[in-house]
Design a protein around this motif. Structure first.
Motif, PDB file in Angstrom:
ATOM      1  N   UNK A 136       0.830  -1.205   0.000  1.00 16.56           N
ATOM      2  CA  UNK A 136       0.000   0.000   0.000  1.00 16.56           C
ATOM      3  C   UNK A 136       0.867   1.258   0.000  1.00 16.56           C
ATOM      4  N   UNK A 137       1.956   1.216   0.776  1.00  7.32           N
ATOM      5  CA  UNK A 137       2.857   2.372   0.836  1.00  7.32           C
ATOM      6  C   UNK A 137       3.538   2.595  -0.506  1.00  7.32           C
ATOM      7  N   UNK A 138       3.927   1.513  -1.172  1.00  7.58           N
ATOM      8  CA  UNK A 138       4.559   1.626  -2.486  1.00  7.58           C
ATOM      9  C   UNK A 138       3.604   2.286  -3.477  1.00  7.58           C
ATOM     10  N   UNK A 139       2.360   1.821  -3.498  1.00  6.14           N
ATOM     11  CA  UNK A 139       1.363   2.380  -4.417  1.00  6.14           C
ATOM     12  C   UNK A 139       1.118   3.858  -4.107  1.00  6.14           C
ATOM     13  N   UNK A 140       0.994   4.181  -2.820  1.00  7.24           N
ATOM     14  CA  UNK A 140       0.771   5.571  -2.419  1.00  7.24           C
ATOM     15  C   UNK A 140       1.947   6.452  -2.825  1.00  7.24           C
ATOM     16  N   UNK A 141       3.174   5.939  -2.653  1.00 10.55           N
ATOM     17  CA  UNK A 141       4.365   6.712  -3.009  1.00 10.55           C
ATOM     18  C   UNK A 141       4.408   7.003  -4.507  1.00 10.55           C
ATOM     19  N   UNK A 142       4.061   5.981  -5.313  1.00 10.46           N
ATOM     20  CA  UNK A 142       4.080   6.183  -6.765  1.00 10.46           C
ATOM     21  C   UNK A 142       3.046   7.225  -7.203  1.00 10.46           C
TER      22      UNK A 142
END
Length: 352
Positions: A297-303
């Motif tokens: 979820x953090x990866x998706x949010x960061x992108x």
């Protein structure tokens, strides 16, 4: 001043002594299992009194939390509980450092048998230590005494950090029981008692509140080209070392610790992208208390939220991996099978 276990372990971790991944919890919290749930009271004998519970199934967690928050141990009822990763225990040892009243000096005590029955032990071995330079020799002797020749370097580092922690915090006692040797051949402080000298409190600002995951962040080379994110100090250091060996230039050491979530991970990304020469980010997570789906979820949010985010090279395993894989696949984010492939792929995008 007697510290609670989680407070003592915070000081151990600050001194670079390995401790299990953990987080404080309260009634209503949900966590992945298996884990160990521990009552936080300022007294010994918690194991025999029922203050430590192994949780293997999710449905057993809430009843155990409720039970421990009501359980009185030697006149103390906990205000909080500590949830820790369940270690694969190979051997339990004993190690302590204290002010010896007879010699008015500092002594290290050890026994080959640690754990709940340590009070039944006799024949403790001890060493006097007056300065940090003696730690290397004592660590060698500890390895011989414990019959762990393969752990000599680890015990030398541990002894040095143990002495540092004792002196810098004006402690009168630090007891690691058990000092755990895991099946993976790692030495970890399974439990800790610590007493600090009240008379020295004017020299310290002791703060035992939980720290966010991103505090375990060290800049190695601000001109580097590759950032690293991992969980657990050992894995984080191994990831940095592997990046060096692959010919990359790591910018940082980042251990996100246990219990990291989308918000804390996103803050870590925001901090990382400030390196001006950054061209790649290596993410190497073996999920436990920190869940793989929270990382995803953090990866998706960061992108979505960080415009200048460089390419991500992600290796994930452990708790909630399937959910994480689904989240990343749906958002066109690739997963790599191992750290080696992540490093190789990162090297392909690096340019001088």
């Amino acid at each position: 001043m007697k510290l609670l276990e989680y407070e003592a372990k915070h000081l151990l971790k600050t001194a670079h002594i390995p401790v299990p991944m953990s987080r404080l919890i309260k009634l209503g919290d949900t966590l992945p299992t298996p884990l160990v749930l521990k009552s936080q009271v300022p007294t010994g004998g918690r194991g025999k009194a029922g203050g430590i519970i192994m949780i293997d199934k999710p449905e057993d967690l809430q009843p155990a939390i409720d039970k421990l928050l009501k359980l009185e141990i030697k006149g103390f009822t906990p205000k909080t509980l500590l949830a820790e990763e369940k270690l694969n225990i190979k051997k339990e040892l004993y190690l302590s450092i204290l002010i010896d009243r007879w010699s008015a000096g500092i002594k290290i005590f050890a026994h080959k048998n640690g754990g709940v029955e340590v009070e039944e032990n006799t024949g403790f071995t001890s060493w006097s230590i007056e300065k940090k330079s003696q730690a290397e020799a004592i660590g060698q002797q500890l390895a011989d005494y414990y019959e762990l020749p393969g752990q000599t370097f680890a015990l030398q580092d541990l002894t040095e950090n143990f002495y540092d922690c004792f002196v810098k915090n004006d402690a009168t006692l630090i007891e690691i029981n058990p000092l755990i040797l895991t099946e993976e051949e790692n030495l970890v402080a399974g439990d800790c008692k610590m007493t600090l000298d009240d008379a020295a409190s004017f020299r310290h600002v002791w703060n035992f509140e939980e720290k966010p995951a991103e505090v375990n962040f060290v800049t190695i080379n601000p001109e580097g080209n590759t950032a690293t994110i991992a969980n657990g100090a050992g894995l984080a250091m191994a990831t940095v070392d592997a990046a060096y060996q692959a010919g990359l230039k790591p910018t940082n050491f980042l251990d996100i610790g246990g219990g990291a979530n989308e918000a804390t991970l996103l803050k870590a990304f925001e901090r990382i992208v400030k390196y001006k020469n950054l061209q790649a980010i290596i993410i190497n997570i073996f999920a436990g208390i920190t869940r793989a789906d929270e990382v995803a979820k953090a990866v998706v949010a960061a992108k979505k939220q960080i415009n200048n985010l460089p390419p991500l090279f992600i290796r994930l395993a452990g708790t909630n991996y399937e959910a994480a894989e689904k989240i990343l696949t749906e958002n066109n984010v690739a997963l790599l099978p191992n750290l080696e492939s992540a490093l190789h792929a990162a090297k392909e995008v690096i340019h001088d």
